[in-house]
Scaffold this active site. Structure first.
Site, PDB file in Angstrom:
ATOM      1  N   ASP A   9       0.861  -1.166   0.000  1.00  0.00           N
ATOM      2  CA  ASP A   9       0.000   0.000   0.000  1.00  0.00           C
ATOM      3  C   ASP A   9       0.903   1.223   0.000  1.00  0.00           C
ATOM      4  OD1 ASP A   9      -2.219   1.627   0.067  1.00  0.00           O
ATOM      5  OD2 ASP A   9      -3.205   0.522   1.673  1.00  0.00           O
ATOM      6  N   TRP A  10       0.372   2.347  -0.446  1.00  0.00           N
ATOM      7  CA  TRP A  10       1.205   3.530  -0.681  1.00  0.00           C
ATOM      8  C   TRP A  10       1.826   4.035   0.630  1.00  0.00           C
ATOM      9  CZ3 TRP A  10       0.190   1.232  -4.678  1.00  0.00           C
ATOM     10  CH2 TRP A  10       0.383   1.732  -5.962  1.00  0.00           C
TER      11      TRP A  10
END
Length: 781
Positions: A221-222
């Site tokens: 995930d970012w």
């Protein structure tokens, strides 16, 4: 292609460079081995692409809860093919979707982006989504692996969960989509049993890649990768975004010093090359990108996106209650009540947001079919709407030189990771919005600033608000999507033009570039009591009243959980007042997940539209007038009161969130009767369940349409109280149909240091929902 031969051509720095984003949304190209840039984009209801702007519109499908409410894997697979078509149009190779986390508690703020409380239904709908997208040559990344079923402290929370619970509940949908051939997977922010998921070798290397044999790539995930060595050994293949981050030179040093084996880097590169081959981004070095044959990756026929979105919406609409008022008769006059009747909420907030070319409101859709009188009644929205366009955004450096001038459709300014051409993030110091506004009504107008940082707002050159707005959260989603609002009241005269300018001083610290703020506006309006009285009067003067009640972005969005299940504002009061004025009141619930309905026994019908996508109003007209049957069935149990739900805890204590309820999640855990059970949904006809027979693990069910209209029914099969299979059937009036449902082996298994089939006899039941199962048979294992 021989991936090992390609890898042998790359030196260590080049291989490591491939493991981190070149920017916010892509991996770097390596033309020396024929690798093009691999572009990713948020989903799951559309393909936004690299720009968080409406300049390149996207088809907006109904929310994932709506997709799951169809219980129709073929329809969901068609939705996936449409998304692949959109991705190819936008040059996107990887769709960052679907979300497979579960509705563990109704308070989950992001549940509109997930499918269901049930792991089996989630897995089946998720697998169809994955298959549809990937049939179009576009990769998916089912997410967030694993136990990311809440938003509160999601970056740092440690989920404490037993292995039996993980296996039987939370891992099960991921196992299903891996079996369906997913080409990617995204790890979660949170930790599981003490180890953050971007470093969780036991679950990523051990279960996902080892036990399940997953051969795709694992993307973080970012900003979730926060370490070098631990994450490099933990199984995450790609750290996004880039090019900054904890890998790069630090990972190179760790490999050279023997702390991370180079074979781990090579395995990651191999997985990226395999992904590139699958999506058409890897070619022979002597080929040019234009020599690729798109026909090998594209579906055989073009999908009419508008028509499909409208079809899915109607099939997802779930009729919870109906005393016979629906479908409406032709010629009925309609009182349409509620702010969402004019401005429907068609999608949830956060990474699920896209920018459709158009949105059909309920008012527009119904006005094409009937005489409609509209009254707002009450507006639950906390924030002002963006200033209507045209608006111009100026990007300025320290000297005031204009780096770029961008036209905007309204007063919302958003750029993340990628600024307009010609704008250097290191030089950028100020973003200024300019607009000319001519009010139609004299009086006090409210202007608002939504954002974080230092702002100055001027009207005709005079400062009316000079403020610094601080955030109380470190969550990137909150900073970008749900920052605070500040308002100021300004007297304006009808017909005069006012020059508005909002200046935002930018942080030039480099790294991830985020521009996110909004100039809002509201003109003079009647008071709440007057608006409520008008709605009641209009309702009493029409044949039927349709109240559209909705949640708001402050209630359902990425980045935070819900505090309660009440409809925001005075909507409950409005519904009660309208129902008292007109007994033929239909409530349309425009929400992505459960809300309490204290007025349920006072209204004639309740229709749940979820977040219905861009064709909301057209689909609503289809269903209300009976052109289409409401085909939805609840993918999640709806409580009467929050206190009745079996799980209400979504807030970590001392950084830990204990899943103490174990496998008792969703409908099997209910001790009190809910408002509506999992699987519930009415149509415009009636059905009888006639017979059931079981042979091995296949179950045959016979049903009859006993009504006077053609209809669609979702036949649901449960084993020991858990959903184990389902099928959608259609029949004409009086017609009987037979369906055979094949039950998976997992329906008869439990986890005890491995999967164990429970021998002996098992009761299999079939019916309309989790609590209405009139047919039963016995399966012997």
């Amino acid at each position: 292609m021989d991936f090992d031969e390609l890898i042998s051509r790359l030196d260590l720095p080049t291989k490591i460079r491939l493991l981190t984003g070149a920017d916010m949304w892509s991996l770097p190209p390596l033309p020396e081995i024929g690798l093009d840039a691999i572009v990713m984009s948020d989903g799951p209801i559309g393909v936004r692409g690299g720009q968080w702007r409406p300049g390149d519109p996207s088809i907006a499908l109904p929310s994932p809860t709506a997709l799951a409410a169809t219980w129709d894997v073929d329809l969901v697979r068609r939705a996936g093919r449409l998304l692949a078509q959109e991705a190819r149009r936008k040059g996107v190779h990887v769709l960052l979707a679907p979300t497979l986390n579960l509705h563990r508690s109704p308070l989950g703020g992001r549940h509109f982006e997930c499918f269901s409380e049930d792991p089996y239904l989630t897995g089946e709908i998720g697998a169809a989504y994955v298959e549809g997208v990937q049939e179009g040559g576009v990769a998916t990344t089912p997410k967030h692996f694993v136990a990311n079923d809440f938003e509160t402290e999601r970056f740092t929370a440690d989920v404490v969960v037993a292995e039996k619970t993980l296996r039987e509940v939370y891992l099960r949908p991921f196992e299903r989509v891996v079996a369906a051939g997913a080409w990617g997977l995204m790890t979660a922010y949170n930790s599981v049993n003490g180890t953050t998921m971007s470093e969780n070798s036991g679950l990523v290397n051990g279960v996902l890649k080892g036990e399940w044999g997953f051969d795709g790539f694992v993307v973080s995930d970012w900003t979730a990768v926060r370490s070098t060595e631990a994450s490099a050994l933990g199984g995450t293949d790609v750290a996004m975004p880039g090019p900054y981050g904890p890998w790069g030179r630090r990972l190179e040093a760790a490999v050279r010093e023997g702390r991370v084996p180079e074979s781990a880097v090579d395995d990651r590169v191999r997985r990226i090359l395999r992904l590139a081959e699958r999506v058409g981004a890897l070619r022979l070095p002597e080929q040019q990108p234009s020599e690729l044959q798109p026909s090998e990756l594209q579906a055989s026929e073009r999908i009419d996106g508008v028509a499909l979105v409208r079809e899915i919406a109607g099939r997802a609409f779930t009729l919870l209650a109906n005393d016979g008022v629906l479908p409406l008769r032709a010629g009925a006059t309609i009182a349409l009540i509620g702010a969402a009747g004019r401005e429907a909420r068609v999608m949830g907030g956060g990474s699920a947001q896209v920018f459709p070319e158009h949105v059909v409101s309920p008012l527009t859709g119904l006005a094409e079919r009937a005489e409609v009188r509209y009254a707002v009644g009450t507006d639950p929205r906390i924030r002002l709407s963006p200033l209507p366009g045209p608006v111009t955004a100026l990007f300025l450096d320290e000297t005031g030189t204009v780096l770029s001038e961008q036209p905007l459709a309204d007063g919302e300014a958003r750029w993340i990771g990628q600024l307009p051409p010609g704008v250097d993030g290191e030089r950028l110091r100020t973003v200024r919005l300019l607009a000319a506004y001519t009010p139609e009504v004299s009086g006090e107008h409210e202007l608002s600033i939504v954002g974080a940082g230092a702002f100055t707002l001027t009207v005709n050159g005079e400062s009316v608000l000079d403020v610094t707005i601080d955030l109380d959260s470190d969550d990137l989603a909150v900073a970008f999507l749900a920052p605070p609002e500040r308002r100021v009241s300004v007297p304006m005269t009808a017909g005069e033009t006012y020059e508005l300018a909002l200046t935002h001083r930018e942080d030039a610290s480099g790294g991830l570039v985020i521009v996110s703020f909004t100039l809002g506006l509201a003109g003079p309006s009647a008071g709440e009591e007057e608006l409520m009285a008008e709605a009641v009067r209009v309702a009493g003067e029409c044949d039927v009243a349709v109240v559209v009640a909705a949640t708001t972005p402050e209630v359902e969005s990425e980045g935070f959980d819900r505090k309660d299940l009440r409809l925001p504002g005075r909507q409950d009061e409005l519904i009660g007042a309208v129902a008292a004025a007109n007994p033929r009141t239909v409530v349309v619930v425009n929400a992505g997940s459960p809300v309490e309905m204290p007025w349920l026994d006072e209204v004639a019908a309740v229709l749940l539209t979820w977040f219905p996508g861009q064709e909301a109003g057209a689909a609503l007209a289809d269903v209300l007038f009976g052109d289409a049957e409401p085909g939805g069935r609840l993918p999640t149990t709806w409580p009467r009161r929050l206190a009745d739900a079996p799980v209400t805890n979504v807030t970590p204590v001392d950084g830990k969130l204990a899943y103490d309820e174990g496998t008792l999640v969703g409908y099997p855990a209910w001790e009190r009767s809910p408002a509506f059970w999992f699987g519930h949904g009415l149509g415009y006809t009636t059905w009888s369940y006639d017979a059931i027979a079981a042979e091995g693990t296949s179950v045959t069910v016979s049903v009859t349409n006993t009504g006077d209209r053609p209809g669609r029914e979702v036949v649901q099969v449960y084993v020991e109280g858990r959903l184990a299979g389902f099928d959608v059937v259609e029949a004409e009036p009086g017609q009987s149909v037979v369906t055979t449902v094949f039950l998976p082996e997992r329906a008869f298994q439990v986890w005890k240091d491995g999967w164990r089939t429970a021998g002996g006899e098992h009761t299999v039941r079939a019916g309309r929902n989790a609590a209405d199962l009139p047919l039963s048979a016995t399966v012997k294992m």
